[in-house]
Design a protein around this motif. Structure first.
Motif, PDB file in Angstrom:
ATOM      1  N   THR A  72      35.163  46.771  47.437  1.00  0.00           N
ATOM      2  CA  THR A  72      34.073  45.910  47.011  1.00  0.00           C
ATOM      3  C   THR A  72      34.068  45.823  45.492  1.00  0.00           C
ATOM      4  OG1 THR A  72      32.485  47.726  46.857  1.00  0.00           O
ATOM      5  CG2 THR A  72      32.696  46.640  49.005  1.00  0.00           C
ATOM      6  N   THR A  73      33.451  44.788  44.979  1.00  0.00           N
ATOM      7  CA  THR A  73      33.408  44.602  43.526  1.00  0.00           C
ATOM      8  C   THR A  73      32.743  45.786  42.835  1.00  0.00           C
ATOM      9  OG1 THR A  73      33.333  42.196  43.795  1.00  0.00           O
ATOM     10  CG2 THR A  73      32.599  43.089  41.686  1.00  0.00           C
ATOM     11  N   ALA A  74      31.666  46.294  43.438  1.00  0.00           N
ATOM     12  CA  ALA A  74      30.935  47.407  42.828  1.00  0.00           C
ATOM     13  C   ALA A  74      31.799  48.653  42.740  1.00  0.00           C
ATOM     14  CB  ALA A  74      29.663  47.690  43.617  1.00  0.00           C
ATOM     15  N   SER A  78      33.738  50.666  39.365  1.00  0.00           N
ATOM     16  CA  SER A  78      33.084  51.953  39.131  1.00  0.00           C
ATOM     17  C   SER A  78      33.818  52.772  38.079  1.00  0.00           C
ATOM     18  CB  SER A  78      33.033  52.745  40.437  1.00  0.00           C
ATOM     19  OG  SER A  78      32.636  54.080  40.216  1.00  0.00           O
TER      20      SER A  78
END
Length: 222
Positions: A72-74, A78
């Protein structure tokens, strides 16, 4: 000689174990956090060969990668992935419900990583081949999470707790995740390719107060 590695990522404390080889000593490294990279840098040829070998041990890595395997983009943005230790371009999604998780090879070494939203656990390939699994755990406001990778040879792991009944956790797609335990996990055991394995989990240290916003690799103890 072993070293406890404690990372603070966001509001999460990540606890794993790294092993340091001494001259004349034989040590078996266990799960590690990416602050202490155990798998040595390797040549492109060695990395290609190692990845081919790991595909024979990890069913999740044998299947063709699809768009659904992307982080995921998140997670991809990170701080735990900022140093590029995991080759996320070759990741495989291994847990779609409850908590995202991905298996990816190390970028410049013969190791394999389990990437989760709040932790990164990278382990040398030879350790995984010998022992079959590599656990670690995290602690945050919702409790403890035990997670790890396991080869095709391992069907489940058993997690013991301080003052609570043990739990068996199934391995699915070469990963296992136990979310939100209220009691501290004390060790993980499983039947590996060479027999029973036992992995004691260290007790996390108290995170110093007023240390400012925690970041990855902000706390390491010998």
């Amino acid at each position: 000689m072993t070293k406890k590695i404690m990372l603070v990522v966001g509001a999460t404390l990540v606890v794993a174990i790294a092993a340091v080889a001494l001259a004349g000593a034989t040590v078996k490294p266990h799960a590690r956090a990416h602050a202490a990279q155990l798998a040595p840098a390797a040549s492109p040829v060695a990395i290609t060969q190692a990845r081919a070998t790991m595909r024979t041990r990890f069913g999740a890595l044998r299947r063709a990668r699809t768009a659904e395997d992307a982080l995921t983009t998140a997670v991809a943005s990170s701080p735990i992935l900022a140093d590029g230790v995991a080759d996320v371009a070759d990741s495989r999604a291994v847990r779609a419900t409850g908590s995202g998780a991905w298996i990816a090879p190390q970028t410049a070494a013969t190791g394999t990583c389990l990437v989760r939203p709040d932790s990164l656990n990278c382990v040398p390939d030879d350790y995984l081949a010998e022992h079959g699994a590599a656990p670690a755990y995290t602690k945050n406001a919702t409790g403890y999470t035990v997670s790890g990778m396991a080869t095709d040879a391992v069907a489940s792991v058993t997690v013991k707790f301080d003052g609570a009944p043990q739990q068996e956790v199934a391995v699915s797609n070469n990963a296992f995740v136990l979310l939100g335990a209220s009691a501290r996990p004390t060790d993980v055991s499983w039947n590996g390719p060479n027999g029973p394995e036992h992995f004691p989990l260290p007790e996390p240290p108290a995170v110093p107060e007023n240390q400012g916003p925690p970041t990855a690799q902000s706390l390491t103890t010998p």
